[in-house]
Write an enzyme that holds these catalytic residues in place. Structure first.
Site, short mmCIF file in Angstrom:
data_model
loop_
_atom_site.label_atom_id
_atom_site.label_comp_id
_atom_site.label_asym_id
_atom_site.label_seq_id
_atom_site.Cartn_x
_atom_site.Cartn_y
_atom_site.Cartn_z
CG ASP A 197 48.52 54.74 30.50
OD1 ASP A 197 47.06 55.30 29.92
OD2 ASP A 197 49.19 54.86 29.46
CG ASP A 200 40.23 41.60 36.58
OD1 ASP A 200 39.52 41.74 38.00
OD2 ASP A 200 40.42 40.38 36.66
CE1 TYR A 237 38.91 40.26 31.64
CE2 TYR A 237 38.11 38.73 33.02
CZ TYR A 237 38.94 39.84 32.59
OH TYR A 237 39.59 40.29 33.83
CE LYS A 290 46.81 52.94 26.43
NZ LYS A 290 47.67 53.30 27.18
#
Ligand code: ATP
Length: 345
Positions: A215, A239, A129, A181
């Site tokens: 995931d 988010d 972001y 991740k």
């Protein structure tokens, strides 16, 4: 920390766009009923501010928040075109509101799961972001190549970790799941995992700490949310997963959020301006009302927050007043009246 002035906390109130003014009106009525110790400084942002000041985030609004250190904000629409950044993201960056707290809990039984009680703590200022995005033109195609970079800093990871562990302890939670991740984004989310684990060592005797790849976490949340308690993750994963969590408990109409920094805090609904239902008087005001409960807790008015939550619970489960998003037909006004009636009884 915000300070009282003549017994009340001055709060910057931003009605916002779309359904914003309708739900803000409802929240003000409820807060008035319980005598919440807030005085309001109304300001504009988003499209409403474009109309008044030709600026989605005018200086008067920023000055007001700088003064009050507290804001209750309706959803903001970012003007399309003209190179405007999201007013929501800009507010978070301006006031360095690095912690985004989004609780998701079951309010009405009979949904997919009973007793969901999760909290997302999302890093709110770094990651993807930061707005480092570029196109490279090739042979007349201005968008031939797109590049977007994320930034996570050791210091940024450390402060969100400390915030999350402290939040978990203060709120009697039992476990934190670090979501990342790091198997693919080895540096960007690797530094997050590494730093949060390091901070976590100081809390190991008080909290269970585990980690999940994002995931797998998404799948496990959908299959069995009871496996989770507090989730801590980077900006974009937070988010996405917090919307998923809202979906587990009946949608965005019941999902509040707090953006907290060292010098200011802004409370809001997770949902956007919902242009499809704006002006129709059917929006669910509870997401913003629950955000105002988080604001009450932020200023240590825990009993008042508890009272409002109990009234919401009674209205949803005993009076069975449900807005459209909850499968009912009640209007915003009917929902508000029912909550006020519960509080007055
Ligand atoms: P934005 O661009 O401002 O984010 P959006 O329409 O993309 O707007 P949301 O405003 O979050 O995203 O709305 C998503 C869906 O959820 C819409 O169908 C909207 O009507 C519904 N919704 C969002 N908030 C509420 C609410 N408080 N009450 C009822 N429905 C809602």
């Amino acid at each position: 920390m915000p300070a009282r002035h003549e017994g009340k906390f001055p709060v910057t109130l931003i009605p916002g766009d779309g359904i914003g003014p309708e739900i803000v009106e409802s929240v003000l009525e409820v807060l008035e009923t319980v005598g919440a110790p807030f005085s309001w400084e109304q300001q504009v942002a988003g499209m409403a501010a474009m109309e008044k000041y030709q600026d989605p985030l005018p200086q008067v609004t920023l000055d007001s928040i700088r003064r009050t250190k507290l804001a209750l904000k309706g959803p903001l629409t970012t003007p399309v075109g003209g190179g405007y950044r999201s007013a929501n993201v800009a507010l978070r960056q301006t006031f360095d509101l690095y912690a985004n707290v989004r609780p998701a809990r079951t309010w009405i039984s009979g949904g997919r799961y009973e007793g969901v009680d999760l909290v997302m703590v999302r890093e709110n200022t770094e990651g993807y972001y930061v707005g480092f995005e570029h196109y490279f033109p090739i042979e007349g195609d201005p968008h031939a190549v797109a590049i977007g970079a994320g930034i996570n800093t050791r210091a940024g990871c450390r402060r969100i970790a400390e915030f999350a562990f402290d939040y978990a302890l203060r709120n009697g939670r039992r476990k934190i799941t670090i979501v990342h991740k790091a198997n693919i984004l080895k540096a960007l989310t690797g530094v997050f995992l590494e730093t949060v684990r390091e901070v976590g060592k100081l809390y190991e005797d008080k909290l269970a700490i585990e980690d999940r790849i994002v995931d797998a976490c998404a799948m496990q949340l959908v299959m069995d949310p009871s496996k989770f308690d507090v989730l801590l993750t980077t900006n974009m994963f937070g988010d996405i997963l917090s919307d998923l969590m809202a979906g587990l408990v009946g949608g965005l109409g019941m999902a509040p959020g707090a953006n907290i920094g060292k010098d200011a805090a802004i409370f809001e609904a997770v949902h956007g301006s919902a242009p499809d239902i704006a002006g129709k008087g059917v929006a669910n005001p509870n997401a913003l009302l629950l955000a105002s409960c988080m604001m009450l807790e932020y200023v240590d008015e825990h009993a008042t927050a508890r009272r409002i939550r109990a009234a919401i619970k009674a209205v949803l489960t005993e009076d069975r007043v449900h807005t459209r998003d909850l499968g009912g037909s009640a209007t915003t006004r009917e929902m508000t009246r029912a909550i006020v009636a519960r509080l007055a009884s």
